[in-house]
Design an enzyme around this catalytic site. Sequence first.
Site, mmCIF file in Angstrom:
data_model
loop_
_atom_site.group_PDB
_atom_site.id
_atom_site.type_symbol
_atom_site.label_atom_id
_atom_site.label_comp_id
_atom_site.label_asym_id
_atom_site.label_seq_id
_atom_site.Cartn_x
_atom_site.Cartn_y
_atom_site.Cartn_z
ATOM 1 C CE1 TYR A 255 5.767 -6.187 -10.213
ATOM 2 C CE2 TYR A 255 4.875 -6.045 -7.986
ATOM 3 C CZ TYR A 255 4.692 -6.149 -9.355
ATOM 4 O OH TYR A 255 3.416 -6.213 -9.861
ATOM 5 C CG ASN B 57 3.003 -0.097 3.074
ATOM 6 O OD1 ASN B 57 4.103 0.328 2.771
ATOM 7 N ND2 ASN B 57 2.548 -1.245 2.647
ATOM 8 N N GLY B 58 1.510 -2.436 5.452
ATOM 9 C CA GLY B 58 2.196 -3.512 6.155
ATOM 10 C C GLY B 58 1.288 -4.700 6.351
ATOM 11 N N GLY C 224 -0.956 0.617 -5.034
ATOM 12 C CA GLY C 224 -2.274 0.062 -4.742
ATOM 13 C C GLY C 224 -3.336 0.696 -5.601
ATOM 14 C CB CYS D 8 -0.915 0.011 1.226
ATOM 15 S SG CYS D 8 -2.036 -1.401 1.328
#
Length: 377
Positions: free
Chosen positions: A263, A103-104, A29, A3
């Site tokens: 990536y 985010n995680g 995202g 995210c």
Amino acid sequence: HCCGVFGIIGHSEAARLVYLGLYALQHRGQESCGIATTNLGAMFVERGMGEVADVFDGDRLDRLPGRAAIGHVRYSTAGASNLANSQPVRIESRRGSIAVGHNGNLVNAGQLRVHLEKQGSIFTSSSDTEVLLHLFARSEDDGILDALIDALGQVSGAFTMTLLTNESLIGARDPLGFRPLSIGHIDGAIVLASETCAFDLIGAQFIRDVEPGEMIEIGEEAVGSEAALEAAAAGPGAAAAGFRSMQPWRRQPERRCIFEHVYFARPDSQLFGAGVMDGRKRMGVILAQEAPTDADMVVPVPDGGTFAALGYAAESGLPFEPALIRNHYVGRTFIEPRQAIRHFGVKVKLNPVASVTKGKRVVLIDDSIVRGTTSAK
């Protein structure tokens, strides 16, 4: 895992700058997005399914007043893809309003959720972020920061968060440093973002990465303050009027996610103290050293494999040929023909230039291979 979070405090157009920041972080995202702002003691939240440009327009941004805001773009790893799980998540607690963008992945969230439900907690989503908010609400510590430290101390896994209260912007990064978070400034305002490419879009200046296990609290008093900017640059433990940094959790060996550089991140970002594009080229150089081969050309699988392929070509001396053409207009769904076309799903996205590749020995460079099904096709 992937995210994107963004936050700003001290700017008259906070919501619009968050919108632009999320636009720059859209690659992290595409399922849903949202923005929360605070203004004169009231908190406002707008969320929706889809990409930033589709969810937000001028009218919707006008419904988000205030000089402080956070935003979030979501790629789900814990919880279904629906509006209930979109972020930022806002709650009203005895400590006031708080909104969170996360985010995680909290790996013990399921276990904690079962325990909380047995004690009477009611959940409205399947997101692991809501588990954290229940821990925050139930904490016996009175202050927002103390309750947040208490709650985050009970979770295991990765978290990079921006949090908004009625008085402050808070940023937190887990002790492993698994996901990135950077701090910057623009026109006296202080900004937090998952990647520095978001700073570039709005014209913000990068200050530094938030350290693993660091929590930062920023209030309006820090806006336009040279002392606050100096404290922000100084690192964990520094403080000034309206700004303080701390490392409240036990230090652990750093465990950065390698997939950020491989990536996830945009090539124009600085991440974990290094340029993403430079890192990917270096991976290609090392790959050529470890796996040299007699071939006619090096071809990347776009877009992720492009810079590693450039590194491989430079080190090996083989010519670089962008001979796989990507269709940039492929959506997440498309209507397939009733009569099956072999490998249709791959062809709609990537197609080789036959005149370049026919009869040639090709070194094909991809950013990563999970199952290998697409590569085979």
